[in-house]
Design an enzyme around this catalytic site. Sequence first.
Site, PDB file in Angstrom:
ATOM      1  N   ASN A 158       0.854  -1.189   0.000  1.00  9.96           N
ATOM      2  CA  ASN A 158       0.000   0.000   0.000  1.00  9.96           C
ATOM      3  C   ASN A 158       0.885   1.234   0.000  1.00  9.96           C
ATOM      4  O   ASN A 158       2.120   1.129   0.130  1.00  9.96           O
ATOM      5  CB  ASN A 158      -1.000  -0.025   1.159  1.00  9.96           C
ATOM      6  CG  ASN A 158      -0.316  -0.007   2.492  1.00  9.96           C
ATOM      7  OD1 ASN A 158       0.306   0.989   2.857  1.00  9.96           O
ATOM      8  ND2 ASN A 158      -0.392  -1.093   3.233  1.00  9.96           N
ATOM      9  N   GLU A 188       3.942 -14.643   2.307  1.00 13.93           N
ATOM     10  CA  GLU A 188       3.945 -15.697   3.336  1.00 13.93           C
ATOM     11  C   GLU A 188       3.028 -15.313   4.485  1.00 13.93           C
ATOM     12  O   GLU A 188       2.294 -16.150   5.036  1.00 13.93           O
ATOM     13  CB  GLU A 188       5.360 -15.917   3.872  1.00 13.93           C
ATOM     14  CG  GLU A 188       6.369 -16.406   2.850  1.00 13.93           C
ATOM     15  CD  GLU A 188       7.106 -15.264   2.142  1.00 13.93           C
ATOM     16  OE1 GLU A 188       6.500 -14.198   1.902  1.00 13.93           O
ATOM     17  OE2 GLU A 188       8.293 -15.451   1.836  1.00 13.93           O
ATOM     18  N   CYS A 200      11.653 -13.000   4.210  1.00  9.58           N
ATOM     19  CA  CYS A 200      12.317 -11.940   4.979  1.00  9.58           C
ATOM     20  C   CYS A 200      12.399 -12.355   6.454  1.00  9.58           C
ATOM     21  O   CYS A 200      11.803 -13.354   6.878  1.00  9.58           O
ATOM     22  CB  CYS A 200      11.543 -10.628   4.836  1.00  9.58           C
ATOM     23  SG  CYS A 200      10.003 -10.581   5.775  1.00  9.58           S
TER      24      CYS A 200
HETATM   25  N1  THU Z   1       8.158 -10.097  -0.333  1.00  8.74           N
HETATM   26  C1  THU Z   1       7.355 -11.163  -0.061  1.00  8.74           C
HETATM   27  O1  THU Z   1       6.123 -11.074  -0.170  1.00  8.74           O
HETATM   28  N2  THU Z   1       7.946 -12.310   0.338  1.00  8.74           N
HETATM   29  C2  THU Z   1       9.287 -12.520   0.397  1.00  8.74           C
HETATM   30  O2  THU Z   1       9.703 -13.624   0.701  1.00  8.74           O
HETATM   31  C3  THU Z   1      10.214 -11.418   0.116  1.00  8.74           C
HETATM   32  C4  THU Z   1       9.599 -10.101  -0.191  1.00  8.74           C
HETATM   33  C5  THU Z   1       7.527  -8.858  -0.813  1.00  8.74           C
HETATM   34  C6  THU Z   1       7.488  -7.694   0.129  1.00  8.74           C
HETATM   35  C7  THU Z   1       7.337  -6.538  -0.837  1.00  8.74           C
HETATM   36  O3  THU Z   1       5.962  -6.403  -1.180  1.00  8.74           O
HETATM   37  C8  THU Z   1       8.090  -6.996  -2.071  1.00  8.74           C
HETATM   38  O4  THU Z   1       8.215  -8.404  -1.959  1.00  8.74           O
HETATM   39  C9  THU Z   1       9.473  -6.354  -2.224  1.00  8.74           C
HETATM   40  O5  THU Z   1      10.194  -6.485  -1.055  1.00  8.74           O
END
Ligand code: THU
Length: 140
Positions: A53, A63, A94
């Site tokens: 957002n 996840e 992350c």
């Molecule tokens: N992101 C995820 O959804 N999962 C991960 O394992 C790594 C990063 C997303 C967070 C953000 O929306 C975008 O990827 C860039 O960091």
Amino acid sequence: MTDIEKKSGAPADLVAAAQAAQKNAYAPYSNFHVGTALRTEKGAIIPGCNVENAAYPEGVCAEAGAISAMVLSGERKFSEIVVVGMGDMACTPCGGCRQKIREFTGPDALIHIVTEDGRHLFTLTREELLPHSFGPENLK
Ligand code: THU
């Protein structure tokens, strides 16, 4: 099944679900679309995608979305999860998501890292993903 066999691939049903989920990602700020799918203890497949957002740090990882949906569905444990990122580089969870995964898995749960076109890069156990972790047992 040995550890090596267990780590030799990613399950096709979870890969397909994660790839489908990635198509629904809402990531207009990073333009980095992530899809995931986990398998619950009872065998349900639950997908997730990242949802960003305009207040950038408030975005939700793929996840985290899948884990929330799992808890909402009434389950509390999953055995494996596939994460699909963009391009050829591994999209590994992350730090915050590692802790969220920690809460709802055993140490042998499998984290499969897959490219958007379905190529399996590697698989880690939960313990490898977040070694020496702090968890619910620490609070007992
Ligand atoms: N992101 C995820 O959804 N999962 C991960 O394992 C790594 C990063 C997303 C967070 C953000 O929306 C975008 O990827 C860039 O960091």
